[in-house]
Design a protein around this motif. Structure first.
Motif, PDB file in Angstrom:
ATOM      1  N   VAL A 235       0.805  -1.074  -0.185  1.00  0.00           N
ATOM      2  CA  VAL A 235       0.014  -0.066   0.115  1.00  0.00           C
ATOM      3  C   VAL A 235       0.641   1.103   0.038  1.00  0.00           C
ATOM      4  O   VAL A 235       2.007   1.414   0.376  1.00  0.00           O
ATOM      5  CB  VAL A 235      -0.928   0.101   1.169  1.00  0.00           C
ATOM      6  CG1 VAL A 235      -2.022  -1.108   1.114  1.00  0.00           C
ATOM      7  CG2 VAL A 235      -0.398  -0.011   2.635  1.00  0.00           C
ATOM      8  N   CYS A 236       0.415   2.317  -0.558  1.00  0.00           N
ATOM      9  CA  CYS A 236       1.006   3.561  -0.609  1.00  0.00           C
ATOM     10  C   CYS A 236       1.364   4.167   0.772  1.00  0.00           C
ATOM     11  O   CYS A 236       0.282   4.264   1.490  1.00  0.00           O
ATOM     12  CB  CYS A 236       0.312   4.783  -1.433  1.00  0.00           C
ATOM     13  SG  CYS A 236       1.097   6.432  -1.311  1.00  0.00           S
ATOM     14  N   PRO A 237       2.724   4.479   0.986  1.00  0.00           N
ATOM     15  CA  PRO A 237       2.788   5.019   2.340  1.00  0.00           C
ATOM     16  C   PRO A 237       2.548   6.329   2.700  1.00  0.00           C
ATOM     17  O   PRO A 237       2.433   6.922   3.743  1.00  0.00           O
ATOM     18  CB  PRO A 237       4.465   5.002   2.360  1.00  0.00           C
ATOM     19  CG  PRO A 237       4.967   4.621   0.990  1.00  0.00           C
ATOM     20  CD  PRO A 237       3.702   4.044   0.253  1.00  0.00           C
ATOM     21  N   LEU A 238       1.877   7.168   1.621  1.00  0.00           N
ATOM     22  CA  LEU A 238       1.386   8.413   1.595  1.00  0.00           C
ATOM     23  C   LEU A 238       0.060   8.186   2.136  1.00  0.00           C
ATOM     24  O   LEU A 238      -0.577   9.207   2.858  1.00  0.00           O
ATOM     25  CB  LEU A 238       1.641   9.204   0.047  1.00  0.00           C
ATOM     26  CG  LEU A 238       3.100   9.566  -0.050  1.00  0.00           C
ATOM     27  CD1 LEU A 238       2.924  10.354  -1.232  1.00  0.00           C
ATOM     28  CD2 LEU A 238       3.882  10.329   1.075  1.00  0.00           C
ATOM     29  N   ASP A 239      -0.924   7.559   1.062  1.00  0.00           N
ATOM     30  CA  ASP A 239      -2.233   7.711   1.306  1.00  0.00           C
ATOM     31  C   ASP A 239      -3.032   6.232   1.725  1.00  0.00           C
ATOM     32  O   ASP A 239      -4.211   6.187   1.542  1.00  0.00           O
ATOM     33  CB  ASP A 239      -2.796   8.545  -0.090  1.00  0.00           C
ATOM     34  CG  ASP A 239      -2.441   7.564  -1.508  1.00  0.00           C
ATOM     35  OD1 ASP A 239      -2.158   6.276  -1.270  1.00  0.00           O
ATOM     36  OD2 ASP A 239      -2.056   8.312  -2.040  1.00  0.00           O
ATOM     37  N   GLY A 240      -2.291   5.297   1.659  1.00  0.00           N
ATOM     38  CA  GLY A 240      -2.793   3.761   1.943  1.00  0.00           C
ATOM     39  C   GLY A 240      -3.394   3.361   0.816  1.00  0.00           C
ATOM     40  O   GLY A 240      -4.062   2.158   1.004  1.00  0.00           O
ATOM     41  N   TRP A 255       3.736   1.612  -8.584  1.00  0.00           N
ATOM     42  CA  TRP A 255       3.122   3.019  -8.365  1.00  0.00           C
ATOM     43  C   TRP A 255       1.728   3.219  -7.737  1.00  0.00           C
ATOM     44  O   TRP A 255       1.226   2.098  -7.646  1.00  0.00           O
ATOM     45  CB  TRP A 255       2.881   3.754  -9.756  1.00  0.00           C
ATOM     46  CG  TRP A 255       1.740   3.374 -10.831  1.00  0.00           C
ATOM     47  CD1 TRP A 255       0.876   3.865 -10.934  1.00  0.00           C
ATOM     48  CD2 TRP A 255       1.907   2.219 -11.838  1.00  0.00           C
ATOM     49  NE1 TRP A 255       0.003   3.029 -11.702  1.00  0.00           N
ATOM     50  CE2 TRP A 255       0.784   1.927 -12.297  1.00  0.00           C
ATOM     51  CE3 TRP A 255       3.084   1.262 -11.747  1.00  0.00           C
ATOM     52  CZ2 TRP A 255       0.406   1.104 -13.355  1.00  0.00           C
ATOM     53  CZ3 TRP A 255       2.532   0.119 -12.810  1.00  0.00           C
ATOM     54  CH2 TRP A 255       1.603   0.116 -13.388  1.00  0.00           C
ATOM     55  N   CYS A 256       1.605   4.207  -7.413  1.00  0.00           N
ATOM     56  CA  CYS A 256       0.245   4.345  -6.416  1.00  0.00           C
ATOM     57  C   CYS A 256      -1.176   4.577  -7.218  1.00  0.00           C
ATOM     58  O   CYS A 256      -1.005   5.195  -8.290  1.00  0.00           O
ATOM     59  CB  CYS A 256       0.466   5.379  -5.320  1.00  0.00           C
ATOM     60  SG  CYS A 256      -0.999   6.000  -4.506  1.00  0.00           S
ATOM     61  N   SER A 257      -2.146   3.709  -6.938  1.00  0.00           N
ATOM     62  CA  SER A 257      -3.333   3.735  -7.884  1.00  0.00           C
ATOM     63  C   SER A 257      -4.303   5.052  -7.665  1.00  0.00           C
ATOM     64  O   SER A 257      -4.934   5.498  -8.296  1.00  0.00           O
ATOM     65  CB  SER A 257      -4.270   2.755  -7.447  1.00  0.00           C
ATOM     66  OG  SER A 257      -4.518   2.321  -6.199  1.00  0.00           O
ATOM     67  N   LEU A 258      -3.909   5.806  -6.524  1.00  0.00           N
ATOM     68  CA  LEU A 258      -4.476   6.968  -6.241  1.00  0.00           C
ATOM     69  C   LEU A 258      -3.565   8.113  -6.604  1.00  0.00           C
ATOM     70  O   LEU A 258      -4.251   9.049  -7.365  1.00  0.00           O
ATOM     71  CB  LEU A 258      -4.877   7.033  -4.563  1.00  0.00           C
ATOM     72  CG  LEU A 258      -5.686   8.222  -4.036  1.00  0.00           C
ATOM     73  CD1 LEU A 258      -7.172   7.989  -4.743  1.00  0.00           C
ATOM     74  CD2 LEU A 258      -5.736   8.121  -2.403  1.00  0.00           C
ATOM     75  N   HIS A 259      -2.377   8.359  -6.086  1.00  0.00           N
ATOM     76  CA  HIS A 259      -1.889   9.776  -6.299  1.00  0.00           C
ATOM     77  C   HIS A 259      -1.098  10.109  -7.467  1.00  0.00           C
ATOM     78  O   HIS A 259      -0.480  11.143  -7.770  1.00  0.00           O
ATOM     79  CB  HIS A 259      -1.301  10.227  -4.942  1.00  0.00           C
ATOM     80  CG  HIS A 259      -0.001   9.842  -4.845  1.00  0.00           C
ATOM     81  ND1 HIS A 259       0.498   8.509  -4.248  1.00  0.00           N
ATOM     82  CD2 HIS A 259       1.310  10.582  -5.126  1.00  0.00           C
ATOM     83  CE1 HIS A 259       1.811   8.510  -4.288  1.00  0.00           C
ATOM     84  NE2 HIS A 259       2.240   9.605  -4.874  1.00  0.00           N
ATOM     85  N   GLN A 260      -0.543   8.768  -8.151  1.00  0.00           N
ATOM     86  CA  GLN A 260      -0.194   9.045  -9.347  1.00  0.00           C
ATOM     87  C   GLN A 260      -0.901   8.843 -10.574  1.00  0.00           C
ATOM     88  O   GLN A 260      -1.591   7.644 -10.936  1.00  0.00           O
ATOM     89  CB  GLN A 260       1.239   7.805  -9.397  1.00  0.00           C
ATOM     90  CG  GLN A 260       2.196   8.210  -8.472  1.00  0.00           C
ATOM     91  CD  GLN A 260       3.210   7.070  -8.370  1.00  0.00           C
ATOM     92  OE1 GLN A 260       3.355   6.228  -7.666  1.00  0.00           O
ATOM     93  NE2 GLN A 260       4.377   7.053  -9.355  1.00  0.00           N
TER      94      GLN A 260
HETATM   95 ZN   LIG Z   1      -0.406   7.366  -3.215  1.00  0.00          ZN
END
Ligand SMILES: [Zn+2]
Length: 261
Positions: A235-240, A255-260
């Motif tokens: 999981v993304c360490p920034l937003d989970g 890569w992150c599914s949310l913030h990228q």
């Molecule tokens: Zn993220």
């Protein structure tokens, strides 16, 4: 694996030998693959005095009073001087040094030995290496040079991750640095380079220089912010959010599914 930051620390280590004369050199069949024969290295280096060190991307340059010697480190190459490694914790796991994995070396007139340790056998020795195939160095990339890196002549161009890994565009970015830069910039690594808008290009340049500076300070390419999420089902360490993974630019990319985006 060694990326620009690791090779820069190898360069700093090799700098200790400036002023010393090479009394003997050798390279095994793997390390001399880019040379006419394994004995070419031994013949070329004998008697040379090391006058300085330089680097372009992941290529280390040893400048002498004769030819320039080039060292490439492949996937697992480490430079050691008398057993002192140029890096700490370059790899995820504990690093083991074995004499059977030493591929090439130089011995100096003060008794010191520089060796290339490389289990995967992809490190290479070169004599007067051709720098024409390499883009500008990642550690000193200017905005003007960066604009060339993301410049696309025709169509959408390659995925931005692939472009960052293209050593002829910019020299020194490997898989971990590439993912970290895009994570920091919030850009999907699959985005075609030619479709990045002005805002994304600005963010990408800021993240590029920030990543180089901060990871150099922290001590390596493997210490980026995205690393805790860099595994299957991470999981993304920034937003989970869920981290995604796929092959981009020929390399396993996270890569992150949310913030990228
Ligand atoms: Zn993220």
């Amino acid at each position: 694996m060694p990326e620009v930051l690791e090779v820069e620390s190898y360069r700093a280590l090799a700098q200790r030998l400036v002023g010393k004369r090479i009394t003997r050199g050798w390279a095994d069949a793997y390390a001399s693959k880019k040379l006419p024969s394994p004995s070419s290295w031994a013949r070329a280096v004998k008697g040379l005095t090391l006058e300085g060190t330089a680097r372009r991307g992941k290529l280390l340059l040893l400048e002498t009073d004769g030819v320039t010697l080039g060292l490439r480190f492949g996937m697992t190459g480490v430079l050691l001087i008398d057993g002192d490694a140029g890096i700490e914790g370059l790899f995820y796991g504990p690093h083991e040094y074995k004499s059977k994995w030493v591929r090439a070396g130089l011995e100096f007139d003060d008794g010191r030995k520089l060796v290339v340790h490389d289990p995967r056998r992809l490190a290479r020795c070169e004599i007067d290496p051709d720098l024409g195939q390499l883009g500008p160095d990642a550690l000193s990339l200017t905005r003007r040079q960066f604009d060339q890196v993301v410049h696309v002549v025709r169509g959408e161009g390659p995925a931005i991750k692939a472009r960052l890994l293209d050593q002829s565009a910019v020299a020194g970015v490997g898989n971990l640095l590439g993912d970290e830069i895009l994570f920091d910039a919030g850009i999907d690594p699959r985005t075609p380079t030619g479709l990045l808008d002005d805002l994304q290009r600005d963010r990408l340049f800021r993240s590029f220089t920030h990543t180089m500076r901060s990871l150099k300070k922290r001590g390596g390419s493997h210490l980026g912010a995205h690393m805790p999420g860099r595994f299957p089902d991470g999981v993304c360490p920034l937003d989970g959010a869920t981290m995604l993974s796929s092959t981009v630019g020929g390399r396993t990319t996270y890569w992150c599914s949310l913030h990228q985006k």
